[in-house]
Design an enzyme around this catalytic site. Structure first.
Site, PDB file in Angstrom:
ATOM      1  N   ASN A  54       2.437  -3.224   8.288  1.00  0.00           N
ATOM      2  CA  ASN A  54       3.416  -3.465   7.518  1.00  0.00           C
ATOM      3  C   ASN A  54       4.203  -2.495   6.659  1.00  0.00           C
ATOM      4  O   ASN A  54       5.210  -2.501   6.300  1.00  0.00           O
ATOM      5  CB  ASN A  54       2.976  -4.617   6.707  1.00  0.00           C
ATOM      6  CG  ASN A  54       3.154  -6.224   7.146  1.00  0.00           C
ATOM      7  OD1 ASN A  54       4.066  -6.656   7.576  1.00  0.00           O
ATOM      8  ND2 ASN A  54       1.762  -6.334   7.304  1.00  0.00           N
ATOM      9  N   HIS A  62      -1.943   7.137   4.943  1.00  0.00           N
ATOM     10  CA  HIS A  62      -0.424   7.043   5.133  1.00  0.00           C
ATOM     11  C   HIS A  62       0.150   8.309   4.669  1.00  0.00           C
ATOM     12  O   HIS A  62       0.168   8.827   3.644  1.00  0.00           O
ATOM     13  CB  HIS A  62       0.192   5.854   4.441  1.00  0.00           C
ATOM     14  CG  HIS A  62      -0.430   4.353   4.744  1.00  0.00           C
ATOM     15  ND1 HIS A  62      -0.278   3.974   6.001  1.00  0.00           N
ATOM     16  CD2 HIS A  62      -1.311   3.686   3.879  1.00  0.00           C
ATOM     17  CE1 HIS A  62      -1.190   2.745   6.108  1.00  0.00           C
ATOM     18  NE2 HIS A  62      -1.457   2.560   4.670  1.00  0.00           N
ATOM     19  N   ALA A  90       0.940  -1.147  -0.121  1.00  0.00           N
ATOM     20  CA  ALA A  90       0.065  -0.076  -0.021  1.00  0.00           C
ATOM     21  C   ALA A  90       0.777   1.322  -0.079  1.00  0.00           C
ATOM     22  O   ALA A  90       0.510   2.463   0.031  1.00  0.00           O
ATOM     23  CB  ALA A  90      -0.995  -0.190   1.245  1.00  0.00           C
TER      24      ALA A  90
END
Length: 258
Positions: free
Chosen positions: A179, A209, A110
């Site tokens: 992760n 993020h 991602a």
């Protein structure tokens, strides 16, 4: 090609390979501790899969990487890892580094901007790297939390800071949610440099993020807002497509910008 794990990521990867989305790559097996009806390929144990495949995609979680990665590489099979947080454990990282002749590759998942961060770190070591992640509260409840803490998180009606610390601890405490922080650490060549902040936000329709980095070569800032997977909101829906892109590079069929 064999796939370990037939959850949201693994099943989407298998389906794409069966549809011929990656010419020349044939899925030959799936490995999963649970029955996988309709996989379209034989469900076998790992030893059998390693005898049939020349590459394996891990989509099953950090425990599988910790338990099986070195053995896969020692068998001479290439391994593409999605659960990169497993490599935050020095013992696992050391075992994988000593294994082979199979190759270990890590998918971007991602994350974004890893190419420029890796290049900047190669130019000169970065001085600061930070990852701030915001997700829905229910996706961040962990088995190690007591019931009252888990209930507070599930019932949050405003943003709540859940964790601040390093990437290694983040990956250990939130193995299915952070992760990406470990991926950034591997991209810049220093897991211990990465500062992580995790926020639970009941209004987070998209997983956010924010990746920030500084070094002699420049200052970098990337904001990513991914839609969660409909099958598993702990991960982003884009991840299977990142895996397929990584597979294309692994088998020598990259397309577009590399």
């Amino acid at each position: 090609m064999a796939v370990i794990g037939a959850g949201a990521i693994g099943s989407a990867v298998l389906a794409a390979l069966r549809e011929g989305r990656l010419p020349g790559v044939e899925p030959v097996a799936v490995v999963d501790g649970r029955p996988v009806p309709g996989a379209g390929v034989p469900q076998v144990d790992l030893a059998t899969a390693l005898d049939r495949a020349d590459a394996v995609v891990e989509c099953a979680g950090q425990a599988v990487v910790a338990r099986s990665a070195a053995a896969i590489l020692d068998h001479g099979v290439d391994l593409l890892v999605t659960s990169i947080g497993a490599l935050c454990d020095p013992a696992v990282a050391d075992a994988v580094a000593a294994a082979g002749p199979g190759r270990l590759l890590l998918t971007s998942g991602a994350a974004g901007g890893l190419d420029i961060l890796s290049a900047a770190a190669a130019q000169a070591p970065l001085t600061r790297v930070a990852v701030t992640t915001t997700k829905l509260p229910a996706t961040l409840v962990q088995p190690w939390m007591d019931e009252s803490a888990a209930a507070r998180l599930r019932g949050a009606d405003r943003p709540v800071e859940v964790f601040t610390g390093g990437a290694r601890e983040a990956a250990r405490l939130f193995p299915r949610s952070l992760n990406l922080a470990a991926t950034v650490g591997w991209a810049v060549g220093d897991l211990d440099l990465v500062e992580v902040r995790l926020t639970a936000d009941p209004a987070a329709a998209l997983t956010r993020h924010l990746i920030e980095a500084e070094g002699p070569g420049g200052v970098y800032r990337f904001e990513i807002r991914n839609r969660p997977s409909a099958e598993n909101p702990r991960t982003s829906g884009v991840v299977p497509h990142a895996v397929l892109r990584s597979l294309a590079a692994l088998v020598g069929r990259p397309t577009g910008v590399i």
